[in-house]
Design a protein around this motif. Structure first.
Motif, PDB file in Angstrom:
ATOM      1  N   ARG A   3       0.830  -1.204   0.000  1.00 56.10           N
ATOM      2  CA  ARG A   3       0.000   0.000   0.000  1.00 56.10           C
ATOM      3  C   ARG A   3       0.867   1.258   0.000  1.00 56.10           C
ATOM      4  NH1 ARG A   3      -2.912  -1.513   3.698  1.00 56.10           N
ATOM      5  NH2 ARG A   3      -1.900  -0.532   5.502  1.00 56.10           N
ATOM      6  N   THR A  51       2.371   1.733  -3.448  1.00 57.43           N
ATOM      7  CA  THR A  51       1.371   2.129  -4.449  1.00 57.43           C
ATOM      8  C   THR A  51       0.964   3.585  -4.269  1.00 57.43           C
ATOM      9  OG1 THR A  51       0.552  -0.148  -4.540  1.00 57.43           O
ATOM     10  CG2 THR A  51      -0.890   1.587  -5.405  1.00 57.43           C
ATOM     11  N   GLU A  52       0.753   3.991  -3.017  1.00 54.79           N
ATOM     12  CA  GLU A  52       0.301   5.357  -2.742  1.00 54.79           C
ATOM     13  C   GLU A  52       1.369   6.396  -3.041  1.00 54.79           C
ATOM     14  OE1 GLU A  52      -0.918   5.227   1.299  1.00 54.79           O
ATOM     15  OE2 GLU A  52      -2.840   4.223   0.876  1.00 54.79           O
ATOM     16  N   GLY A 100       3.210   6.805  -5.702  1.00 59.84           N
ATOM     17  CA  GLY A 100       3.083   7.330  -7.057  1.00 59.84           C
ATOM     18  C   GLY A 100       4.380   7.241  -7.839  1.00 59.84           C
ATOM     19  N   ALA A 157       6.256  12.648  -0.826  1.00 60.08           N
ATOM     20  CA  ALA A 157       5.751  11.292  -1.052  1.00 60.08           C
ATOM     21  C   ALA A 157       6.893  10.276  -1.004  1.00 60.08           C
ATOM     22  CB  ALA A 157       5.031  11.219  -2.399  1.00 60.08           C
ATOM     23  N   CYS A 206       7.193   7.182   1.581  1.00 57.62           N
ATOM     24  CA  CYS A 206       7.381   5.823   1.064  1.00 57.62           C
ATOM     25  C   CYS A 206       8.638   5.183   1.653  1.00 57.62           C
ATOM     26  CB  CYS A 206       7.467   5.862  -0.458  1.00 57.62           C
ATOM     27  SG  CYS A 206       7.684   4.244  -1.226  1.00 57.62           S
TER      28      CYS A 206
END
Length: 479
Positions: A24, A27-28, A30, A145, A149
């Motif tokens: 998750r 994927t989030e 990006g 992001a 991550c």
């Protein structure tokens, strides 16, 4: 085997949640954030590995574990690959990445790396990587992001490591406790009398030396005697640390200090006599404490090979961890001999399995008879045996290994019909080289034994860094 299965099951129950959380997070993040991390993998992984070990070596505990050249040459490239793998993580690779973190956690547990050092290393790496992300992508949305991550990947990796680490340490603790209960003195009465006899022999030798007219009598220290070696390498780990074992160690040190003082050439026979009475009184105390310890030990069969009555490999990791600790503490060494009975399949095929069992029992008897009481002899599995020689250097280890090889080849085993059957062994010899992972010394002994087989059998080979690894050999824990 049951405990290993239980541990694997315990870890597997955590897998689905960890896999889902990691996937998750990736994927989030990006594609833009993923691209930032991929660029870091190309430009920053090598720097991260260097930076990590520079920080770790500032800690004395880490320095002790990481100072060995082989560790550095192995670990720095491995750390670089580990950083790259996490930076290049994709949802499809998460399960294999989790399996890799388990392996890392197991290694940390074997070597004994403190958990706080591992978490510090993670913190150091994340801080430096955050700086690089800021330099590369500023404070943009995809930079944030990428940080999120990266944080998720490192935190989940650490969680996987810690889970494997704690399970491995728990398993080791249970084995260590069983080892102390089992003891290495399967016949308590025989071992008790043997150690009493060794202590008495040392005392009588001392009495003769101090009563002589020599100005500088020659005698062996109690700590360096066969009894002293047995106590340090086998007795204490068998009995467990206690007030009695601490008292015995203190008494031995006091005895050896008194003997050291007695070597002063200015001492006359009256002074020597006074010192002798002092020493004998302390040896008497040691004898009484030893008797108390033996009284507490019962005979347990778990951990004993039924065919040969030797130790099985269940306790080998416990013994090797202990010897590594003693070697580092005392600046001494030890050696591992890995022996393999030559042409064992042919013995079974031509003479039957009873002959094979007789051959194994014969070798076990030879190994027990011609090694010291402080050494360890294991049936490793099948036709393989392991001998751990304590407090030896290279020359001593080779002399013992050569003697065992020759004695076995010169002593045929008698079959049921009374006919002699010649047997030989191939022996790999590996000296402890400072590497903190006990599997390394076993792997080196394995490689040397494989070369002994390859070179014609019935011989010994000393392990060195030029030997290739033995092919198709599983790790110590799985063999």
């Amino acid at each position: 085997m049951h405990s290993i299965t239980a541990v694997s099951s315990a870890i597997d129950t955590e897998n689905p949640a960890l896999v889902a959380a990691w996937q998750r997070g990736l994927t989030e993040a990006g594609p833009a954030a993923t691209q930032v991390l991929a660029q870091l993998a190309d430009t920053g992984a090598a720097e991260m590995a260097v930076h990590f070990y520079q920080v770790m070596l500032d800690d004395k505990r880490a320095s002790r574990l990481l100072s060995h050249d082989q560790v550095r040459t192995r670990l720095q490239p491995a750390m670089q690959r580990w950083v790259r793998d996490l930076l290049l993580a994709t949802p499809e690779r998460v399960e294999s990445l989790i399996a890799a973190q388990r392996v890392v956690g197991d290694v940390h547990a074997r070597v004994g790396i403190p958990v706080d050092l591992v978490t510090r290393g993670m913190r150091v790496l994340k801080q430096r990587l955050f700086q690089l992300i800021s330099e590369q992508a500023g404070h943009s949305e995809h930079a944030h992001a990428a940080v999120a991550c990266l944080t998720a990947s490192f935190d989940i990796a650490l969680e996987c490591m810690t889970l494997a680490y704690s399970n491995a340490r728990e398993r080791s603790s249970r084995t260590d406790a069983a080892y102390r209960l089992f003891s290495l003195v399967q016949n308590v009465g025989t071992e008790r009398e043997r150690q009493r006899a060794l202590l008495l022999d040392w005392e009588n030798t001392l009495l003769y030396a101090l009563a002589s007219q020599n100005e500088t009598p020659e005698f062996q220290s109690l700590a360096g005697s066969e009894f002293g070696l047995w106590l340090t390498h086998k007795g204490i780990p068998s009995f467990g640390e206690s007030s009695e074992t601490q008292q015995i160690c203190a008494l031995m040190a006091a005895v050896d200090q008194t003997l050291h003082d007695t070597l002063d050439t200015k001492r006359d026979l009256k002074v020597r006599s006074a010192h002798l009475q002092e020493v004998r009184a302390r040896v008497g105390q040691i004898r009484n404490l030893l008797g108390m310890l033996f009284e507490r030990i019962g005979e347990l069969d778990a951990g004993c090979d039924a065919l040969t009555n030797l130790l099985n490999r269940r306790f080998l990791p416990t013994v090797l961890r202990r010897e590594i600790e003693l070697a580092n503490k005392n600046k001494a060494g030890f050696a591992v001999l890995l022996l393999d009975l030559d042409h064992f399949k042919s013995i079974n095929d031509q003479h039957g399995h009873e002959a094979g069992d007789r051959a194994l029992q014969h070798i076990a008897s030879m190994l027990s008879q011609f090694t010291r009481g402080s050494d360890y002899v294991f049936r490793y599995g099948g036709e393989e045996f392991v001998v751990v020689l304590v407090a030896v250097d290279e020359r001593q280890a080779l002399v013992i290994a050569d003697g065992l090889c020759r004695r076995i080849s010169d002593s045929p085993v008698l079959l049921a019909d009374g006919q002699p059957l010649a047997i030989t062994t191939s022996i790999g010899v590996a000296l402890y080289d400072g590497h903190p992972d006990y599997e390394r010394v076993m792997a080196r002994a394995d490689a040397a034994m494989y070369q002994a087989k390859k070179q014609g059998r019935n011989r010994i080979v000393l392990a060195d860094d030029s030997l290739p690894e033995a092919p198709d050999r599983a790790s110590l824990q799985n063999r």
